[in-house]
Design an enzyme around this catalytic site. Structure first.
Site, mmCIF file in Angstrom:
data_model
loop_
_atom_site.group_PDB
_atom_site.id
_atom_site.type_symbol
_atom_site.label_atom_id
_atom_site.label_comp_id
_atom_site.label_asym_id
_atom_site.label_seq_id
_atom_site.Cartn_x
_atom_site.Cartn_y
_atom_site.Cartn_z
ATOM 1 C CG ASN A 62 -0.219 0.092 2.538
ATOM 2 O OD1 ASN A 62 1.009 0.094 2.578
ATOM 3 N ND2 ASN A 62 -0.969 0.162 3.621
ATOM 4 C CG ASP A 88 -4.238 -1.188 3.804
ATOM 5 O OD1 ASP A 88 -4.148 -2.109 4.644
ATOM 6 O OD2 ASP A 88 -4.023 0.008 4.070
ATOM 7 C CG LEU A 89 -1.453 -7.007 4.003
ATOM 8 C CD1 LEU A 89 -0.583 -7.850 4.929
ATOM 9 C CD2 LEU A 89 -1.792 -7.799 2.766
ATOM 10 C CG PHE A 110 8.683 -8.714 3.239
ATOM 11 C CD1 PHE A 110 9.907 -9.058 3.805
ATOM 12 C CD2 PHE A 110 8.370 -9.226 1.990
ATOM 13 C CE1 PHE A 110 10.791 -9.896 3.138
ATOM 14 C CE2 PHE A 110 9.244 -10.067 1.310
ATOM 15 C CZ PHE A 110 10.445 -10.409 1.886
ATOM 16 C CB SER A 154 11.710 -8.762 14.767
ATOM 17 O OG SER A 154 12.619 -7.952 15.456
ATOM 18 C CE1 TYR A 178 7.757 -4.296 14.018
ATOM 19 C CE2 TYR A 178 9.613 -4.544 15.541
ATOM 20 C CZ TYR A 178 9.047 -4.734 14.284
ATOM 21 O OH TYR A 178 9.770 -5.387 13.309
ATOM 22 C CE LYS A 182 7.368 -7.746 12.756
ATOM 23 N NZ LYS A 182 6.878 -7.988 11.392
ATOM 24 C CG ASN A 208 20.021 -4.900 14.589
ATOM 25 O OD1 ASN A 208 19.867 -5.887 15.307
ATOM 26 N ND2 ASN A 208 19.727 -3.686 15.001
ATOM 27 N NE ARG A 260 20.349 -3.418 19.532
ATOM 28 C CZ ARG A 260 20.672 -3.022 20.762
ATOM 29 N NH1 ARG A 260 21.780 -3.457 21.339
ATOM 30 N NH2 ARG A 260 19.886 -2.193 21.427
ATOM 31 C CG ASP A 324 18.222 1.235 22.779
ATOM 32 O OD1 ASP A 324 17.322 0.726 22.106
ATOM 33 O OD2 ASP A 324 18.995 2.122 22.341
#
Ligand code: NAD
Ligand code: UDP
Length: 368
Positions: A62, A88-89, A110, A154, A178, A182, A208, A260, A324
């Site tokens: 999209n 758009d999903l 993705f 991820s 977020y 996942k 990463n 990372r 972090d």
């Protein structure tokens, strides 16, 4: 007696249907693959790899975080038009219409919103897009009898790992909305695999992703101020930003800055092709880490970039970024064992290719 005879017939019918559906694929022929979110950073590199391997690939996107210019670049790279569906999903009827109109052997998914900070501010949008969109996709796949899925997961599903390197058995914990999307999607896919004996899925837990295609035609082009380290460094090098803010210099790491596992996006793209082959060849589902197995600190990456680009990267150490963690890198052994995959590019190649992309496209795709 009657029911066991029936179930035997059912099994034979299933086996015949399955072997017909896979006949071409087992002979190493092309697969027809739909890339949802394929106009994005990792998706477009995967398009390039799959096309090189002779698959028939289509993109659905999209453009919420990508540019139509990507399609022009992919056409230049592959020398052929790029089958594309603007979609758009969250629009379930449109998805179902696509699956009714086209035949696919597999889907690589993705499509997601991916900014951690934004997900804390707008969690419902993330749930709707990333979880709701995936449910629509899985239902459309089910309706059309498409039973192979590769999902972009991820390393965020490990949260703050108890030890490094992190393997797939590590405790799963999420620290932001977020990450929750996942983890939830991995679980949904797991339930689907248990309920449908013929559904095969690969959850790929990326560490990463950085770097760009060697052509310099495609690369990472974030909207606004980059959240991630490598695109920020690139924009400093090209003069779009004054200096890098290094988030924290007092972590218990090699030089006090966060560590990372950076992985070249072309290595990552290859893993998607290998995972699809595995779903067909081994006829099993899998969940694997995709990283190099090597931890790199913020300052090490900035220095490597400086050498690769010949540009100074001015920086200033500032406060830690909330949420972090000090050090995360992968144990990529399972991916090697199951897929025969391992990362080939080192950090210098990642920086060289990221810089080629950035210097050829200082304003990203916008520059045309
Ligand atoms: P990206 O934003 O560049 O690509 C995602 C693509 O999906 C974009 O083109 C966007 O327009 C599209 N999209 C989003 N929502 C959509 C929707 N509802 N319908 C249709 N299209 C939609 O991100 P990326 O870096 O290529 O990441 C790809 C996937 O990998 C994402 O799922 C992301 O969460 C995951 N991932 C990325 C990283 C990373 O650092 N880049 C790390 C781990 C996991
Ligand atoms: N980082 C930084 N400055 C930036 C962006 C990131 O110092 O402008 C650091 C961050 O604190 C982390 C590392 O770089 O230690 C990688 O951050 P990124 O957001 O790219 O990845 P993630 O933290 O999601 O693994």
């Amino acid at each position: 007696m009657k029911s066991s005879a029936l179930s035997r017939i059912d099994l034979i019918v299933r086996a015949l249907t399955y072997s017909q559906a896979n006949a071409g694929i087992f002979r190493g022929e092309q697969m027809r693959i739909l890339l949802c979110g394929g106009a994005g950073y990792i998706g477009c590199h995967t398009y390039a790899t799959l096309s090189e391997r002779g698959h028939q690939v289509a993109i659905a996107d999209n453009f919420s975080n990508s540019s139509p210019e990507v399609l022009t670049r992919l056409r230049q790279l592959s020398g052929a038009p790029v089958p594309f569906h603007r979609l758009d999903l969250r629009d379930k009827p449109a998805l179902e219409a696509l699956f009714a109109q086209e035949s696919f052997d597999a889907v690589i998914h993705f499509a997601a919103l991916k900014a951690v900070g934004e997900s804390c501010e707008r969690p419902l949008d993330y749930f709707e897009n990333n979880i709701g969109g995936t449910i629509n996709l899985l239902q459309a796949m089910r309706g059309a009898g498409v039973r192979r899925l590769v999902f972009s997961s991820s390393a965020t599903v490990y949260g703050d790992p108890e030890q490094v390197p992190v393997n797939e058995q590590a405790r799963l914990q999420v620290t932001n909305p977020y990450g929750r999307t996942k983890l939830v999607v991995e679980e949904l896919i797991g339930d689907l695999c248990r309920s449908d004996r013929d559904f095969r899925a690969a959850n790929l837990r990326y560490f990463n992703p950085v770097g760009a295609h060697a052509s310099g035609l495609i690369g990472e082009d974030p909207n606004g101020i980059p959240n991630n380290l490598m695109p920020y460094i690139c924009q400093v090098a090209v003069g779009r930003r004054e200096k890098l803010s290094v988030f924290g210099g007092d972590y218990p790491t090699v030089d006090g800055t966060g560590v990372r596992d950076y992985i070249h996006v072309v290595d990552l793209a290859r893993a998607h092709a290998d995972a699809l082959d595995y779903l067909v060849r081994a006829d099993r589902s899998l969940t694997v880490n995709l990283g190099t197995g090597r931890g790199i600190s913020v300052l090490e990456l900035a220095n490597a970039f400086s050498s690769a680009s010949g540009r100074e990267i001015p920086y200033q150490i500032v406060e830690r970024r909330p949420g972090d963690v000090a050090e995360v890198y992968a144990d990529p052994g399972l991916a090697q064992q199951l897929l025969g995959w391992r990362a080939e590019y080192d950090v210098d190649a990642m920086c060289r290719d990221a810089w080629r992309w950035q210097s050829m496209n200082p304003q990203g795709y916008q520059g045309g």
